[in-house]
Design a protein around this motif. Structure first.
Motif, PDB file in Angstrom:
ATOM      1  N   ALA A  24       0.878  -1.161   0.130  1.00 38.95           N
ATOM      2  CA  ALA A  24       0.064  -0.089   0.019  1.00 38.95           C
ATOM      3  C   ALA A  24       0.764   1.311   0.019  1.00 38.95           C
ATOM      4  O   ALA A  24       0.343   2.341  -0.056  1.00 38.95           O
ATOM      5  CB  ALA A  24      -0.892   0.094   1.099  1.00 38.95           C
ATOM      6  N   GLY A  25       2.164   1.110   0.109  1.00 37.84           N
ATOM      7  CA  GLY A  25       2.959   2.139   0.077  1.00 37.84           C
ATOM      8  C   GLY A  25       3.619   2.749   1.374  1.00 37.84           C
ATOM      9  O   GLY A  25       4.106   3.828   1.188  1.00 37.84           O
ATOM     10  N   TYR A  26       3.445   2.102   2.305  1.00 36.36           N
ATOM     11  CA  TYR A  26       3.974   2.560   3.753  1.00 36.36           C
ATOM     12  C   TYR A  26       5.350   2.118   3.919  1.00 36.36           C
ATOM     13  O   TYR A  26       5.854   1.199   3.182  1.00 36.36           O
ATOM     14  CB  TYR A  26       3.090   2.067   4.818  1.00 36.36           C
ATOM     15  N   LYS A  27       6.249   2.848   4.427  1.00 36.49           N
ATOM     16  CA  LYS A  27       7.524   2.558   4.875  1.00 36.49           C
ATOM     17  C   LYS A  27       7.557   1.614   6.222  1.00 36.49           C
ATOM     18  O   LYS A  27       7.385   1.921   7.255  1.00 36.49           O
ATOM     19  CB  LYS A  27       8.139   3.775   5.451  1.00 36.49           C
ATOM     20  N   VAL A  28       7.712   0.190   5.965  1.00 37.04           N
ATOM     21  CA  VAL A  28       7.307  -0.837   6.995  1.00 37.04           C
ATOM     22  C   VAL A  28       8.686  -1.090   7.429  1.00 37.04           C
ATOM     23  O   VAL A  28       9.740  -1.489   6.626  1.00 37.04           O
ATOM     24  CB  VAL A  28       6.432  -1.755   6.287  1.00 37.04           C
ATOM     25  N   SER A  29       8.900  -1.457   8.779  1.00 36.04           N
ATOM     26  CA  SER A  29      10.055  -2.394   9.390  1.00 36.04           C
ATOM     27  C   SER A  29       9.396  -3.507  10.104  1.00 36.04           C
ATOM     28  O   SER A  29       8.316  -3.562  10.597  1.00 36.04           O
ATOM     29  CB  SER A  29      11.009  -1.387  10.322  1.00 36.04           C
ATOM     30  N   LEU A  30      10.357  -4.243  10.364  1.00 42.15           N
ATOM     31  CA  LEU A  30      10.043  -5.698  11.325  1.00 42.15           C
ATOM     32  C   LEU A  30      10.915  -5.723  12.173  1.00 42.15           C
ATOM     33  O   LEU A  30      12.174  -5.210  12.227  1.00 42.15           O
ATOM     34  CB  LEU A  30      10.245  -6.881  10.287  1.00 42.15           C
ATOM     35  N   THR A  58       8.169 -11.182   0.113  1.00 39.16           N
ATOM     36  CA  THR A  58       8.471  -9.828   0.352  1.00 39.16           C
ATOM     37  C   THR A  58       9.494  -9.337   1.063  1.00 39.16           C
ATOM     38  O   THR A  58       9.340 -10.121   2.162  1.00 39.16           O
ATOM     39  CB  THR A  58       6.876  -9.142   0.693  1.00 39.16           C
ATOM     40  N   HIS A  59      10.279  -8.422   0.625  1.00 36.29           N
ATOM     41  CA  HIS A  59      11.483  -8.107   1.404  1.00 36.29           C
ATOM     42  C   HIS A  59      11.149  -6.940   1.989  1.00 36.29           C
ATOM     43  O   HIS A  59      10.829  -6.061   1.412  1.00 36.29           O
ATOM     44  CB  HIS A  59      12.414  -8.131   0.359  1.00 36.29           C
ATOM     45  N   VAL A  60      11.291  -6.918   3.381  1.00 37.06           N
ATOM     46  CA  VAL A  60      11.029  -5.827   4.222  1.00 37.06           C
ATOM     47  C   VAL A  60      12.145  -5.515   5.132  1.00 37.06           C
ATOM     48  O   VAL A  60      12.866  -6.492   5.694  1.00 37.06           O
ATOM     49  CB  VAL A  60       9.873  -5.855   5.268  1.00 37.06           C
ATOM     50  N   PRO A  61      12.521  -4.447   5.463  1.00 30.46           N
ATOM     51  CA  PRO A  61      13.940  -4.131   6.399  1.00 30.46           C
ATOM     52  C   PRO A  61      13.508  -4.530   8.004  1.00 30.46           C
ATOM     53  O   PRO A  61      12.485  -4.547   8.381  1.00 30.46           O
ATOM     54  CB  PRO A  61      13.846  -2.374   6.668  1.00 30.46           C
TER      55      PRO A  61
END
Length: 353
Positions: A24-30, A58-61
Motif C-alpha cells: 500500500a506504499g507505507y515505509k514498513v519495518s519488522l 516480500t522483502h522488508v527491512p
C-alpha cells in the motif's frame, strides 16, 4: 512523506500485515528475535496461500530493536498474550510513538497496557484470518480481495477519536481488508476467548489434536457445545457483555444439529489451519484459560463441561478414546422444532382450502 510503521512480532499476522502495508506504499519495518529474525533477513516474508498453495515473497527491512529515540507513526503488535508483559518496558521507554496497536487475544482487560503506556497511546484489536508458521513459511488462509475482511479495532475505553480514524485509514489501505471500528473492543476480545479457549480448544486437545478424530468423537463435540453455553452464561454472570451480540443465538441451536455441524467443520481447510496454529502455542492457551477463569471467578454458574474439558488444557487427562459417544444427545429441541414445523404446515394447508 510516507508514514512509518513497525510490525513488532512477525508471526503469521504480522507477516501478512507487513506484506499488505508495504504494498500500500507505507515505509514498513519488522522487529522480531532469534530464528524468526534470521529467517526474515535470509528469506524475506514468505506467505503461502493455504488453499491454492501459491507463495509470495516480500522483502522488508528488519530492525534489531526499538530504541527510546525511534519514531514510527504506528506500531502494530500482533503477539501472543503471554509475551506482552516482557515487552511492555521496552515500549514504555519510547515516548515518541503515539499509537501502539495490540492485536491479540485478551480476556484480562486492558489495565496492564494502559498502566504501562497511557490510555492515549494504546489501541486494541484482533488479527484475521488465520495462519501458522512452518519453518520460515507462513501458511495463511486466503483473504478475498473482492470481499474485504472486517478487521476489528477500538480504543480501550470505547471512544472514537482522531487517532482511531487515523489507524483505521492505514489498515483500510491493506488489500482485502476493511476496518471495523468498535466501541466494545474489550468485550469483543473477552467474548472471543470465552468462545474458544474453555470450549472448542480443549475438545480438540481431547482428540489428540487430530481433526479426523474430532469429527468422529461425538463426546468431545457434545462437551464443547455444553461448555460454550456455560462460558457465555458465566461471562454474563460476571457482568460482561457478549460481543457481537448475535453470538448468543448459538446457545439456542439444537444440540444434535450443533454437534453435527462441528463434525463437518472439522473437515474444512479453516479448521485444519487453526489446528496447526494451536499446535504451536499451548503456552498461550494455558495463559488465556487462566485469564478466563480469573474473569469469571466471582460467579456461581455451574460449569461441569468446562471443568471436565479444562483438564485437557492443563494436561491432567488422557485423550478421549477415538469415536467415543457415551454422552446421550438432547433431542428435545429438535422435536420441538419438528412439531412447530408440522403445526405450521397444517395451518398453511387449512388456509389454502
Amino acid at each position: 512523506m510516507k508514514k512509518k510503521i513497525l510490525i513488532y512480532g512477525v508471526g503469521p499476522f504480522g507477516s501478512l500485515f507487513a506484506e499488505r502495508l508495504k504494498e500500500a506504499g507505507y515505509k514498513v519495518s519488522l522487529l522480531d528475535h532469534g530464528k524468526r529474525q534470521e529467517d526474515l533477513k535470509k528469506y524475506g516474508i514468505v506467505i503461502e496461500n493455504a488453499v491454492t498453495k501459491e507463495q509470495t515473497v516480500t522483502h522488508v527491512p528488519v530492525v534489531e530493536c526499538l530504541a527510546e529515540e525511534d519514531f514510527y507513526d504506528l506500531v502494530i503488535i500482533p503477539v501472543r498474550k503471554n509475551q506482552v508483559s516482557s515487552i511492555l518496558p521496552t515500549l514504555a521507554a519510547n515516548k515518541k510513538i503515539r499509537i501502539f496497536l495490540f492485536m491479540m487475544n485478551n480476556a484480562a482487560g486492558q489495565n496492564e497496557l494502559v498502566e504501562a503506556l497511557g490510555q492515549e497511546r494504546v489501541m486494541i484489536g484482533f488479527p484475521l484470518p488465520g495462519g501458522y508458521l512452518d519453518g520460515h513459511i507462513v501458511r495463511m488462509l486466503p483473504v478475498n480481495d473482492k470481499k474485504p475482511m472486517a478487521l476489528p479495532i477500538g480504543e480501550p475505553g470505547g471512544r472514537i477519536t482522531e487517532r482511531t480514524r487515523e489507524t483505521a485509514e492505514i489498515l483500510n489501505s491493506m488489500r482485502g481488508y476493511k476496518t471495523d471500528i468498535r466501541r466494545d473492543m474489550d468485550a469483543w476480545l473477552k467474548t472471543h476467548v470465552a468462545f474458544l479457549v474453555p470450549t472448542f480448544v480443549p475438545a480438540v486437545y481431547a482428540c489428540n489434536m487430530d481433526a479426523k478424530r474430532f469429527a468422529e468423537t461425538r463426546d468431545a463435540r457434545v462437551l464443547s457445545v455444553w461448555a460454550l453455553r456455560e462460558a457465555f452464561n458465566a461471562l454474563e454472570s460476571a457482568g460482561e457483555i457478549i460481543s457481537p451480540p448475535g453470538l448468543k443465538r448459538l446457545k439456542y441451536v439444537p444440540e444434535p444439529i450443533f454437534v453435527f455441524l462441528l463434525s463437518q467443520l472439522a473437515k474444512t481447510a479453516t479448521f485444519q489451519n487453526a489446528l496447526e496454529d494451536l499446535k504451536t502455542k499451548p503456552d498461550e492457551i494455558k495463559h488465556l484459560a487462566d485469564e478466563f477463569f480469573e474473569l469469571i471467578r466471582p460467579t456461581s454458574v455451574e460449569m461441569p463441561a468446562i471443568k471436565r474439558l479444562a483438564a485437557y488444557i492443563y494436561q491432567e487427562q488422557e485423550p478421549l478414546p477415538s469415536g467415543q459417544k457415551d454422552i446421550p444427545l438432547n433431542w428435545q429441541s429438535v422435536y420441538g422444532m419438528l412439531g412447530a414445523a408440522t403445526f405450521a404446515a397444517a395451518l398453511y394447508k387449512v388456509a389454502r382450502k
